[in-house]
Write a protein that holds these residues in place. Structure first.
Motif, PDB file in Angstrom:
ATOM      1  N   GLY A 209      12.866  -6.086  -6.309  1.00  0.00           N
ATOM      2  CA  GLY A 209      13.377  -5.410  -5.215  1.00  0.00           C
ATOM      3  C   GLY A 209      13.567  -3.884  -5.257  1.00  0.00           C
ATOM      4  N   LEU A 210      13.139  -3.481  -6.277  1.00  0.00           N
ATOM      5  CA  LEU A 210      12.865  -1.843  -6.434  1.00  0.00           C
ATOM      6  C   LEU A 210      11.904  -1.385  -5.290  1.00  0.00           C
ATOM      7  N   ALA A 211      11.075  -2.155  -4.981  1.00  0.00           N
ATOM      8  CA  ALA A 211      10.302  -1.619  -3.980  1.00  0.00           C
ATOM      9  C   ALA A 211       9.985  -2.854  -2.924  1.00  0.00           C
ATOM     10  N   ARG A 212       9.404  -2.543  -1.693  1.00  0.00           N
ATOM     11  CA  ARG A 212       9.329  -3.434  -0.710  1.00  0.00           C
ATOM     12  C   ARG A 212       7.768  -3.655  -0.293  1.00  0.00           C
ATOM     13  N   PRO A 213       7.452  -5.069   0.107  1.00  0.00           N
ATOM     14  CA  PRO A 213       6.229  -4.947   0.493  1.00  0.00           C
ATOM     15  C   PRO A 213       5.616  -4.398   1.764  1.00  0.00           C
ATOM     16  N   THR A 214       4.576  -4.096   1.832  1.00  0.00           N
ATOM     17  CA  THR A 214       3.961  -3.656   3.207  1.00  0.00           C
ATOM     18  C   THR A 214       3.759  -4.728   4.039  1.00  0.00           C
ATOM     19  N   LYS A 215       3.207  -6.032   3.607  1.00  0.00           N
ATOM     20  CA  LYS A 215       3.130  -7.161   4.197  1.00  0.00           C
ATOM     21  C   LYS A 215       3.453  -8.285   3.212  1.00  0.00           C
TER      22      LYS A 215
ATOM     23  N   GLY B 123      -2.368  -3.647 -10.445  1.00  0.00           N
ATOM     24  CA  GLY B 123      -1.164  -3.755  -9.589  1.00  0.00           C
ATOM     25  C   GLY B 123      -0.060  -4.542 -10.408  1.00  0.00           C
ATOM     26  N   LYS B 124      -0.092  -4.862 -11.535  1.00  0.00           N
ATOM     27  CA  LYS B 124       0.971  -5.725 -12.144  1.00  0.00           C
ATOM     28  C   LYS B 124       2.300  -5.232 -12.243  1.00  0.00           C
ATOM     29  N   THR B 125       2.469  -3.862 -12.380  1.00  0.00           N
ATOM     30  CA  THR B 125       3.756  -3.153 -12.113  1.00  0.00           C
ATOM     31  C   THR B 125       4.285  -3.148 -11.008  1.00  0.00           C
ATOM     32  N   THR B 126       3.552  -3.044 -10.161  1.00  0.00           N
ATOM     33  CA  THR B 126       3.792  -2.896  -8.747  1.00  0.00           C
ATOM     34  C   THR B 126       4.261  -4.443  -8.170  1.00  0.00           C
TER      35      THR B 126
ATOM     36  N   ARG C  57      -7.926  -5.135  -9.464  1.00  0.00           N
ATOM     37  CA  ARG C  57      -7.724  -4.277  -8.246  1.00  0.00           C
ATOM     38  C   ARG C  57      -6.934  -4.801  -7.101  1.00  0.00           C
ATOM     39  N   GLY C  58      -5.816  -5.099  -7.407  1.00  0.00           N
ATOM     40  CA  GLY C  58      -4.814  -5.879  -6.425  1.00  0.00           C
ATOM     41  C   GLY C  58      -5.024  -7.126  -5.776  1.00  0.00           C
ATOM     42  N   ARG C  59      -6.233  -7.765  -6.191  1.00  0.00           N
ATOM     43  CA  ARG C  59      -6.399  -9.296  -5.930  1.00  0.00           C
ATOM     44  C   ARG C  59      -6.226 -10.272  -6.892  1.00  0.00           C
ATOM     45  N   MET C  60      -5.737 -11.426  -6.656  1.00  0.00           N
ATOM     46  CA  MET C  60      -5.823 -12.574  -7.655  1.00  0.00           C
ATOM     47  C   MET C  60      -7.163 -13.118  -7.704  1.00  0.00           C
ATOM     48  N   VAL C  61      -7.429 -13.022  -8.958  1.00  0.00           N
ATOM     49  CA  VAL C  61      -9.015 -13.791  -9.142  1.00  0.00           C
ATOM     50  C   VAL C  61      -8.651 -15.231  -9.803  1.00  0.00           C
ATOM     51  N   ALA C  62      -7.418 -15.230 -10.322  1.00  0.00           N
ATOM     52  CA  ALA C  62      -7.466 -16.731 -11.041  1.00  0.00           C
ATOM     53  C   ALA C  62      -5.859 -16.944 -11.396  1.00  0.00           C
ATOM     54  N   GLN C  63      -5.560 -18.147 -11.121  1.00  0.00           N
ATOM     55  CA  GLN C  63      -4.135 -18.629 -11.637  1.00  0.00           C
ATOM     56  C   GLN C  63      -4.104 -19.877 -11.973  1.00  0.00           C
ATOM     57  N   ALA C  64      -4.013 -20.201 -13.337  1.00  0.00           N
ATOM     58  CA  ALA C  64      -3.876 -21.766 -13.517  1.00  0.00           C
ATOM     59  C   ALA C  64      -3.391 -21.747 -15.089  1.00  0.00           C
ATOM     60  N   PRO C  65      -3.106 -22.762 -15.490  1.00  0.00           N
ATOM     61  CA  PRO C  65      -2.593 -23.314 -16.850  1.00  0.00           C
ATOM     62  C   PRO C  65      -3.846 -22.719 -18.069  1.00  0.00           C
ATOM     63  N   ILE C  66      -3.579 -22.057 -18.851  1.00  0.00           N
ATOM     64  CA  ILE C  66      -4.520 -21.505 -20.003  1.00  0.00           C
ATOM     65  C   ILE C  66      -5.695 -22.501 -20.198  1.00  0.00           C
ATOM     66  N   ASP C  67      -5.364 -23.760 -20.646  1.00  0.00           N
ATOM     67  CA  ASP C  67      -6.338 -24.584 -20.722  1.00  0.00           C
ATOM     68  C   ASP C  67      -7.424 -25.242 -19.779  1.00  0.00           C
ATOM     69  N   GLU C  68      -6.821 -25.168 -18.535  1.00  0.00           N
ATOM     70  CA  GLU C  68      -7.529 -25.419 -17.244  1.00  0.00           C
ATOM     71  C   GLU C  68      -8.398 -24.399 -17.008  1.00  0.00           C
ATOM     72  N   LEU C  69      -7.834 -23.116 -17.138  1.00  0.00           N
ATOM     73  CA  LEU C  69      -8.742 -21.895 -16.949  1.00  0.00           C
ATOM     74  C   LEU C  69      -9.813 -21.680 -17.705  1.00  0.00           C
ATOM     75  N   LYS C  70      -9.701 -22.086 -19.271  1.00  0.00           N
ATOM     76  CA  LYS C  70     -10.715 -22.044 -20.037  1.00  0.00           C
ATOM     77  C   LYS C  70     -11.821 -23.079 -19.808  1.00  0.00           C
TER      78      LYS C  70
ATOM     79  N   SER D 149       0.848  -1.057  -0.023  1.00  0.00           N
ATOM     80  CA  SER D 149       0.089   0.073  -0.070  1.00  0.00           C
ATOM     81  C   SER D 149       1.139   1.285  -0.020  1.00  0.00           C
ATOM     82  N   TYR D 150       0.346   2.324  -0.698  1.00  0.00           N
ATOM     83  CA  TYR D 150       1.121   3.396  -0.554  1.00  0.00           C
ATOM     84  C   TYR D 150      -0.015   4.621   0.184  1.00  0.00           C
ATOM     85  N   GLY D 151       0.511   4.885   1.477  1.00  0.00           N
ATOM     86  CA  GLY D 151      -0.453   5.604   2.256  1.00  0.00           C
ATOM     87  C   GLY D 151      -1.613   4.629   2.618  1.00  0.00           C
ATOM     88  N   ARG D 152      -2.814   5.459   2.088  1.00  0.00           N
ATOM     89  CA  ARG D 152      -3.876   4.799   2.548  1.00  0.00           C
ATOM     90  C   ARG D 152      -4.424   3.589   1.319  1.00  0.00           C
ATOM     91  N   LYS D 153      -3.722   3.889   0.194  1.00  0.00           N
ATOM     92  CA  LYS D 153      -4.252   3.366  -1.005  1.00  0.00           C
ATOM     93  C   LYS D 153      -3.674   1.971  -1.052  1.00  0.00           C
TER      94      LYS D 153
END
Lengths: 308, 254
Positions: free
Chosen positions: A52-58, A42-45, A208-221, A13-17
């Motif tokens: 290591g250019l930025a540090r995690p808040t948690k 949140g991809k670039t972040t 919006r900063g949350r992971m909504v899916a992670q899987a191999p493409i075929d599995e996702l489809k 987070s950056y401040g309250r964001k």
């Protein structure tokens, strides 16, 4: 297989964001991993935290088995990174910049010269004599990709690598990424879904900063996808679209280009059986009946489109 | 060649191939050349401009000490201002433009990134000071026929130490303040504080605050009994400032 990148509860987070919210991510070594999300997801972040250019808040993020926050030269030696807008010393030429980048990795002599020549060729900059300050955005992007490859990295991190490229440049970059399969882990962020579909094994979708899916493409489809039928008729397309929508096998109707009707279906066989009869009953002609698999775009829209 | 040397080479090349090779050298050479000439002809110029207004008072002819004094005075004022402005962005220019990102995601430590910049630009300033002092020394000899080496070289050396201190200070401010203009403003503030602080003798005798005055005294051929303390404290402060800048830079998000 070991993980090239592993994030657990990664929050930034950056401040309250709140930019990243408890992200869990596993990128297998050797994979080509597409990191998808709309602008501001949140991809670039995530990539900045990975380098290591930025540090995690948690939370934590490990890169090649090391904590990214404490990553020293050993980890950086094995990484190639292209930022979303690469910036160069504009007074240098492309060969000078690549030699400089290689020198930072301890490369020298004929090994550096050969690698520089090969990458200049790959970037299409071999005969360009001007200083980088005179380059177009696309040329800078290609040089950025070349410098990220100078050390033949174990892990290649690319932030929107094709965004500034023309179709030929895009094809070249995607072909290059595909050629690294099995040798280098490629983690690239993008919002261009066709690029991901073309080269990636696995995708993660961020919203919006949350992971909504992670899987191999075929599995996702398979998990999110339904099948699709595209119909073109000679007459009464509007009435027919309405009638298709009332059938139990149809879950969604959309109008495509040139008046085609795109029907998302739950039972492809039933749809293929019923559609010609419905068209004939309305005194219309069937110009086209095509069954297709749902694309990543539809999955993406389904996952991140709601509520927008 | 390791990453630090490669980066040092880049930094040196950047000086040679950008505006940096023109601005500071031009300022220093201008003062180096004009100091002896102005010292020689100032009485004539003032006499010609003032006409009868001086009421028969005749100005004494200029000497080589006037030339040296003029040279050091210009270095201690205008050249220091230029130094503060030029080096306000010594680090922040690279972080704000994004060039630092491509360097620091390679095997190059942030501490070395900061230290190399401070060292290379200090060496650049040393080279310019030597060239400028040679020029003013030679011209003084040509104009006045007599130019002892001691006053001009000892004062230039003390000024160089002050210049290196300001490069270290600006390196620190440039890490602390992301804007080059903001860092230059802080540098100007520090300059004013040090100038005022020099009025207090204990501070003047034991810190960089007194270096400008000591350099001026040496240029005027006056004895400066104890230079060891201000020299040692200035060198140590410059080293501490660069170390602090390195530590601060390691904590920064880019």
């Amino acid at each position: 297989m070991s993980a090239a990148i592993r994030a657990a509860g990664l929050t930034k987070s950056y401040g309250r964001k709140l930019v990243l919210d408890s992200l869990d991510l596993d990128v297998e070594e050797g994979s080509i991993f597409g990191f998808l999300g709309p602008n501001g997801a949140g991809k670039t972040t995530t990539l900045r935290l990975t380098t290591g250019l930025a540090r995690p808040t948690k939370g934590s993020i490990q890169v090649l088995g090391h904590d990214a926050r404490a990553a020293g030269n050993a980890v950086r030696s094995a990484i190639g990174y292209l930022p979303d807008v690469p910036a160069f010393y504009e007074w240098m030429t492309a060969p000078e910049f690549l030699s400089f980048a290689g020198g930072l990795f301890g490369m020298s002599g004929s090994a550096l010269h050969d690698r520089t020549s090969m990458l200049l060729d790959l970037a299409g900059l071999t005969d360009v004599q001007t200083k980088i300050g005179g380059y177009s955005r696309g040329m800078k992007q290609r040089l950025g990709i070349a410098q990220a490859l100078i050390n033949a990295p174990r892990l290649l991190l690319l932030d929107e690598p094709t965004s500034a490229l023309d179709p030929m440049g895009r094809k070249g970059v995607l072909d290059m990424i595909a050629s690294l399969r099995g040798r280098t882990t490629v983690f690239f962020s993008t919002h261009i879904l066709s690029d991901v579909e073309r080269v990636c094994d696995t995708v993660a979708i961020l919203d919006r900063g949350r992971m909504v899916a992670q899987a191999p493409i075929d599995e996702l489809k398979a998990r999110y996808g339904k099948e699709k039928v595209v119909v073109e008729v000679t007459e009464n397309a509007d009435e027919l679209a309405k009638e298709f929508g009332e059938r139990p096998w149809a879950t969604a109707i959309a109008r495509g280009a040139l008046g085609s009707i795109e029907i998302t279906v739950t039972d492809l066989g039933a749809a293929q059986h019923d559609i010609p009869a419905i068209v004939a009953a309305r005194d219309s002609g069937l110009a086209r009946l095509e069954a297709g698999e749902i694309g990543l775009e539809e999955v993406f829209v389904e996952l991140v489109g709601g509520g927008r | 060649m390791n990453a630090t040397l490669v980066f040092a080479r880049k930094e040196a090349l950047e000086i040679v191939r950008t505006w940096r090779i023109w601005v500071l050298p031009a300022i220093i050479l201008f003062f180096a050349i004009t100091a002896p000439v102005l010292a020689r002809f100032t009485p004539e110029i003032v006499g010609a401009v003032a006409g009868d207004q001086l009421g028969g008072i005749s100005l004494p002819p200029g000497t080589y000490l006037d030339a040296y004094g003029q040279w050091i005075k210009n270095l201690s004022q205008i050249t220091l201002f230029a130094l503060i402005i030029i080096y306000g962005g010594i680090i922040s220019t690279e972080t704000s433009s994004g060039t630092a990102i491509l360097v620091l995601t390679k095997p190059m430590s942030r501490g070395a990134f900061v230290a190399v910049k401070a060292i290379i630009h200090s060496v650049f300033l040393a080279v310019l000071t030597v060239i400028g002092t040679l020029a003013t020394w030679g011209l003084t000899a040509a104009v006045f026929g007599h130019a002892p080496a001691d006053p001009v070289w000892s004062s230039a050396l003390i000024w160089l130490l002050l210049g290196v201190f300001y490069i270290a200070l600006m390196t620190f401010f440039s890490v602390l303040i992301p804007s080059a203009v903001g860092a230059a403003g802080a540098g100007m503030g520090a300059f004013v504080l040090l100038t005022i602080g020099a009025l207090w003798k204990p501070l003047s005798d034991h810190s960089p605050a007194g270096l400008a005055g000591q350099a001026a005294a040496l240029a005027a051929g006056k004895p400066v009994p104890d230079l060891l303390w201000p020299v040692l404290v200035s060198l140590a402060t410059a080293a501490v400032l660069v170390a602090a800048a390195s530590l601060l830079f390691r904590q920064k998000e880019l």
